[in-house]
Design a protein around this motif. Structure first.
Motif, PDB file in Angstrom:
ATOM      1  N   LYS A  12       0.825  -1.203   0.000  1.00 44.19           N
ATOM      2  CA  LYS A  12       0.000   0.000   0.000  1.00 44.19           C
ATOM      3  C   LYS A  12       0.858   1.251   0.000  1.00 44.19           C
ATOM      4  O   LYS A  12       0.563   2.228  -0.709  1.00 44.19           O
ATOM      5  CB  LYS A  12      -0.920  -0.027   1.222  1.00 44.19           C
ATOM      6  CG  LYS A  12      -1.916   1.116   1.265  1.00 44.19           C
ATOM      7  CD  LYS A  12      -2.867   0.957   2.442  1.00 44.19           C
ATOM      8  CE  LYS A  12      -3.883   2.097   2.467  1.00 44.19           C
ATOM      9  NZ  LYS A  12      -4.823   1.961   3.624  1.00 44.19           N
ATOM     10  N   ARG A  13       1.929   1.231   0.809  1.00 45.63           N
ATOM     11  CA  ARG A  13       2.813   2.398   0.864  1.00 45.63           C
ATOM     12  C   ARG A  13       3.501   2.623  -0.481  1.00 45.63           C
ATOM     13  O   ARG A  13       3.759   3.762  -0.885  1.00 45.63           O
ATOM     14  CB  ARG A  13       3.860   2.201   1.970  1.00 45.63           C
ATOM     15  CG  ARG A  13       3.277   2.242   3.380  1.00 45.63           C
ATOM     16  CD  ARG A  13       4.343   2.007   4.426  1.00 45.63           C
ATOM     17  NE  ARG A  13       5.380   3.038   4.387  1.00 45.63           N
ATOM     18  CZ  ARG A  13       6.475   3.036   5.150  1.00 45.63           C
ATOM     19  NH1 ARG A  13       6.661   2.026   6.002  1.00 45.63           N
ATOM     20  NH2 ARG A  13       7.358   4.005   5.063  1.00 45.63           N
ATOM     21  N   ALA A  14       3.826   1.516  -1.160  1.00 45.79           N
ATOM     22  CA  ALA A  14       4.487   1.637  -2.466  1.00 45.79           C
ATOM     23  C   ALA A  14       3.490   1.850  -3.608  1.00 45.79           C
ATOM     24  O   ALA A  14       3.904   2.036  -4.764  1.00 45.79           O
ATOM     25  CB  ALA A  14       5.320   0.389  -2.737  1.00 45.79           C
ATOM     26  N   ARG A  15       2.169   1.795  -3.253  1.00 44.89           N
ATOM     27  CA  ARG A  15       1.110   1.969  -4.257  1.00 44.89           C
ATOM     28  C   ARG A  15       1.250   0.958  -5.398  1.00 44.89           C
ATOM     29  O   ARG A  15       1.192   1.295  -6.578  1.00 44.89           O
ATOM     30  CB  ARG A  15       1.122   3.402  -4.811  1.00 44.89           C
ATOM     31  CG  ARG A  15       0.848   4.456  -3.744  1.00 44.89           C
ATOM     32  CD  ARG A  15       0.856   5.846  -4.318  1.00 44.89           C
ATOM     33  NE  ARG A  15       0.596   6.827  -3.272  1.00 44.89           N
ATOM     34  CZ  ARG A  15       0.554   8.151  -3.472  1.00 44.89           C
ATOM     35  NH1 ARG A  15       0.756   8.628  -4.713  1.00 44.89           N
ATOM     36  NH2 ARG A  15       0.312   8.975  -2.474  1.00 44.89           N
ATOM     37  N   ILE A  16       1.460  -0.292  -4.971  1.00 43.47           N
ATOM     38  CA  ILE A  16       1.599  -1.389  -5.936  1.00 43.47           C
ATOM     39  C   ILE A  16       0.520  -2.414  -5.645  1.00 43.47           C
ATOM     40  O   ILE A  16       0.286  -2.780  -4.495  1.00 43.47           O
ATOM     41  CB  ILE A  16       2.990  -2.048  -5.839  1.00 43.47           C
ATOM     42  CG1 ILE A  16       4.096  -1.034  -6.157  1.00 43.47           C
ATOM     43  CG2 ILE A  16       3.092  -3.250  -6.774  1.00 43.47           C
ATOM     44  CD1 ILE A  16       5.487  -1.588  -5.950  1.00 43.47           C
ATOM     45  N   SER A  17      -0.123  -2.887  -6.680  1.00 41.76           N
ATOM     46  CA  SER A  17      -1.112  -3.947  -6.539  1.00 41.76           C
ATOM     47  C   SER A  17      -0.411  -5.292  -6.638  1.00 41.76           C
ATOM     48  O   SER A  17       0.451  -5.498  -7.500  1.00 41.76           O
ATOM     49  CB  SER A  17      -2.173  -3.832  -7.636  1.00 41.76           C
ATOM     50  OG  SER A  17      -3.009  -4.969  -7.623  1.00 41.76           O
ATOM     51  N   HIS A  18      -0.777  -6.183  -5.717  1.00 37.68           N
ATOM     52  CA  HIS A  18      -0.145  -7.494  -5.724  1.00 37.68           C
ATOM     53  C   HIS A  18      -0.363  -8.209  -7.054  1.00 37.68           C
ATOM     54  O   HIS A  18       0.532  -8.869  -7.594  1.00 37.68           O
ATOM     55  CB  HIS A  18      -0.704  -8.339  -4.569  1.00 37.68           C
ATOM     56  CG  HIS A  18      -0.059  -9.688  -4.466  1.00 37.68           C
ATOM     57  ND1 HIS A  18      -0.721 -10.797  -4.003  1.00 37.68           N
ATOM     58  CD2 HIS A  18       1.196 -10.118  -4.794  1.00 37.68           C
ATOM     59  CE1 HIS A  18       0.094 -11.839  -4.027  1.00 37.68           C
ATOM     60  NE2 HIS A  18       1.264 -11.453  -4.497  1.00 37.68           N
TER      61      HIS A  18
END
Length: 231
Positions: A12-18
């Motif tokens: 979430k902090r990196a704004r990346i979707s798994h």
């Protein structure tokens, strides 16, 4: 199995979707997931161990407190200046004093418990040795009580003092000494020449009649063995 909350937070902090990760990074993400879960397991084990250790420590403290309270001796933790930091044991039974009333008082200023000169000597001696023992007496209105105090260095500024009532022993020793003196007087004035030897054949009594008969004064024979006085 859902993703570990800490790993979710990092995504979430990196704004990346798994789901947007390349397939070749999936094994790496799984390793991180396993590391987080292993950390949780080890943390849980550690917390449980600390909980058990704390409970055991509390139990041991309760046992030690009960032991101190059951013992007739008095235990004092004092600084080198004589300031009482803690006290346990039979203070109430031995001196009629509540333990809490002694905290932060100076031991040298409580003559009903400590003979000032004996304790001052002990403090000086403990600068050179780790253990010291002294006996002293306290005079009250109707009696004399005898005590033994043992001092042990705990660290640079803390000393353990153990105080024990030895009045019964002291009175027994005084009674025995008085009996011995009376017996010595009886032997001394017997009309017959009399000597007494102990189990090791040393002369412990040599009366006046014996001096007159042998010409040997008692000062020259007392403490000598049979081989030395020719019997």
């Amino acid at each position: 199995m859902s993703m570990h909350r800490l790993l979710q937070r990092q995504f979430k902090r990196a704004r990346i979707s798994h789901g947007a990760l390349p397939a070749n990074l999936e094994p790496f993400v799984n390793l991180i997931e396993d590391a987080y879960r292993q950390f949780d397991e080890e943390k849980e084990v550690l917390e449980r161990a600390l909980e058990i250790s704390s409970a055991e420590l509390v139990h041991r403290n309760e046992v030690m407190r009960a032991v101190f309270m059951a013992l007739p001796d008095v235990f004092l933790w004092v600084t080198r200046d004589g300031l009482i930091k803690d006290c346990r044991g039979g203070l109430q039974a031995l001196f009629g004093v509540e333990p809490l009333s002694l905290l932060k008082r100076n031991l040298r200023e409580i003559p009903d418990i400590a003979e000032p000169q004996a304790f001052s000597l002990a403090m000086r001696m403990l600068a050179e040795t780790s253990f010291f023992q002294a006996e002293y007496s306290i005079h009250s209105a109707d009696r004399i009580r005898h005590y033994e105090a043992r001092f042990a260095n705990l660290d640079d500024d803390l000393i353990l003092v153990l105080i024990r009532d030895i009045s019964d022993r002291a009175q027994a020793e005084e009674a025995l000494l008085g009996m011995q003196q009376r017996l010595d007087h009886i032997i001394e004035f017997l009309p017959d020449a009399t000597l007494v030897v102990d189990n090791e054949h040393r002369v412990i009594a040599w009366n006046r009649a014996m001096e007159l008969m042998t010409g040997v004064p008692k000062e020259e024979i007392l403490g000598k063995s049979g081989y030395e006085y020719g019997t």
